[in-house]
Design an enzyme around this catalytic site. Structure first.
Site, PDB file in Angstrom:
ATOM      1  N   ARG A 129       0.849  -1.192   0.000  1.00 28.79           N
ATOM      2  CA  ARG A 129       0.000   0.000   0.000  1.00 28.79           C
ATOM      3  C   ARG A 129       0.883   1.240   0.000  1.00 28.79           C
ATOM      4  O   ARG A 129       1.915   1.282   0.683  1.00 28.79           O
ATOM      5  CB  ARG A 129      -0.927   0.029   1.225  1.00 28.79           C
ATOM      6  CG  ARG A 129      -2.056  -0.994   1.198  1.00 28.79           C
ATOM      7  CD  ARG A 129      -3.062  -0.688   0.100  1.00 28.79           C
ATOM      8  NE  ARG A 129      -4.218  -1.578   0.096  1.00 28.79           N
ATOM      9  CZ  ARG A 129      -4.297  -2.702  -0.598  1.00 28.79           C
ATOM     10  NH1 ARG A 129      -3.266  -3.112  -1.327  1.00 28.79           N
ATOM     11  NH2 ARG A 129      -5.397  -3.445  -0.563  1.00 28.79           N
TER      12      ARG A 129
ATOM     13  N   GLU B 106      -4.271   7.238  -5.508  1.00 29.61           N
ATOM     14  CA  GLU B 106      -4.424   6.524  -6.774  1.00 29.61           C
ATOM     15  C   GLU B 106      -5.730   6.908  -7.447  1.00 29.61           C
ATOM     16  O   GLU B 106      -6.731   7.101  -6.761  1.00 29.61           O
ATOM     17  CB  GLU B 106      -4.365   5.003  -6.521  1.00 29.61           C
ATOM     18  CG  GLU B 106      -3.023   4.552  -5.973  1.00 29.61           C
ATOM     19  CD  GLU B 106      -2.960   3.048  -5.730  1.00 29.61           C
ATOM     20  OE1 GLU B 106      -4.007   2.367  -5.836  1.00 29.61           O
ATOM     21  OE2 GLU B 106      -1.868   2.545  -5.424  1.00 29.61           O
TER      22      GLU B 106
ATOM     23  N   HIS C 164      -0.830  -0.271  -9.839  1.00 31.89           N
ATOM     24  CA  HIS C 164      -1.499  -1.184  -8.890  1.00 31.89           C
ATOM     25  C   HIS C 164      -1.991  -2.444  -9.615  1.00 31.89           C
ATOM     26  O   HIS C 164      -3.157  -2.831  -9.517  1.00 31.89           O
ATOM     27  CB  HIS C 164      -2.661  -0.474  -8.190  1.00 31.89           C
ATOM     28  CG  HIS C 164      -2.998  -1.076  -6.861  1.00 31.89           C
ATOM     29  ND1 HIS C 164      -3.435  -0.327  -5.800  1.00 31.89           N
ATOM     30  CD2 HIS C 164      -2.966  -2.358  -6.410  1.00 31.89           C
ATOM     31  CE1 HIS C 164      -3.665  -1.118  -4.756  1.00 31.89           C
ATOM     32  NE2 HIS C 164      -3.384  -2.353  -5.114  1.00 31.89           N
TER      33      HIS C 164
END
Length: 332
Positions: free
Chosen positions: A243, A271, A290
């Protein structure tokens, strides 16, 4: 009474998670209530469907089982989450109702483990930089392009959960020295994995490669800050597929601008990453959107593992991927 299973996966995405075998097995468990839309259900739609559901299958962007939804969930006994972090998709109060939770973290961990290895090799062998220079017609050889062998390096793993354990598996042919930091992980289990447990500061200062696998909880927020980054060796590699909030990103940019370290980043604090972010431009950064755990293979693995786990639940068998209340508290 026939068991009703509410599948929140949008109808146009079902085949990404369930092949013909998994779908047939799921349909054998009871009456399936499919999400009829090419989008996630809204909270209001979930409340409308939930009263008759014995099981709810969730995935990325699904409507969460909130306290309000729980008021209407008269028959709910199981939540099966076909995605990564399950914590955002349910209220912890479900445990007070005896509702059980299954998660597909292992299915994703396999893919993330491979991604971490790919990042290590890509950064170590300057794959992106060499390709760019070749395409631009630049000098045939340059000392700055010399590679960094993975074999025999010291790899520090921050967090020893499922993903880190998959990383350990894929690293074995390279015979690394493994260091670990995880205040919740038993020393005897670490020894079985060949991992030397150390305080975080010592791990950072002794590692050639540091890979982050900690959950995003208050205790880990920006756990890698200026002081910690300064401990990294010159030429060290920092990888984050966990993360973005684990790293103080401004402090990391300060270090990266000097060229002292390299970084492979699959996650960011905000994000999607801003189009003008410096992380997109620095030559010593490998940036990804991601994607470490998400691909065609991992989605089908998620579906098959969770359907099999649901079968075990319905038949009273042993569950491999159940999330208990105390585990949920330590999850992202």
């Amino acid at each position: 009474m026939t068991r009703s299973i509410l599948v929140q996966i949008p109808v146009n995405e079902v085949s990404q998670f369930l092949d013909k075998t998994s779908r047939a097995q799921l349909e054998s468990f009871g009456r399936i209530i499919w999400n009829p839309h090419n989008r996630p259900l809204t909270q209001e739609e979930l409340i409308r469907y939930i009263p008759e559901a014995h099981t709810v299958v969730t995935t990325w962007r699904s409507a969460p089982v909130t306290d309000e939804v729980l008021k209407h969930a008269r028959q709910l006994k199981l939540i099966a989450h076909m995605a990564g972090a399950v914590k955002p998709y349910m209220t912890p109060n479900i445990y007070d109702r005896g509702i059980r939770v299954l998660n597909s973290g292992f299915a994703i961990a396999v893919s993330v483990g491979e991604s971490v290895l790919a990042i290590m090799l890509a950064l170590g062998h300057n794959i992106v930089q060499v390709d760019r220079r070749m395409r631009n017609g630049e000098a045939w050889k340059d000392a700055s392009l010399e590679t960094f062998e993975l074999r025999g390096k010291t790899v520090g793993l921050v967090g020893l959960g499922m993903v880190a354990r998959e990383v350990i598996k894929v690293l074995q042919p390279f015979q690394p020295r493994l260091l670990g930091y995880d205040p919740y992980f038993p020393a005897d289990r670490a020894a079985e994995l060949g991992v030397e447990l150390l305080p975080l500061a010592e791990l950072l200062s002794r590692s050639d490669i540091v890979s982050l696998h900690a959950p995003k909880i208050p205790e880990t927020y920006r756990m890698i800050g200026r002081r910690e980054l300064a401990l990294l060796r010159d030429g060290a590699m920092l990888i984050n597929t966990a993360r973005g909030g684990l790293i103080d990103e401004e402090a990391l940019l300060e270090q990266l601008r000097t060229g002292r370290i390299v970084a492979g980043l699959d996650v960011f604090e905000k994000e999607p990453l801003a189009g003008d972010s410096e992380f997109r431009r620095l030559p010593n950064v490998l940036a990804r959107p991601h994607l470490a755990g998400v691909n065609r293979d991992s989605k089908l693995r998620i579906g098959s593992l969770l359907v099999e786990e649901m079968r075990s639940f319905y038949e009273g068998g042993t569950l491999r991927f159940e999330v208990m209340r105390q585990q949920l508290e330590l999850m992202t």
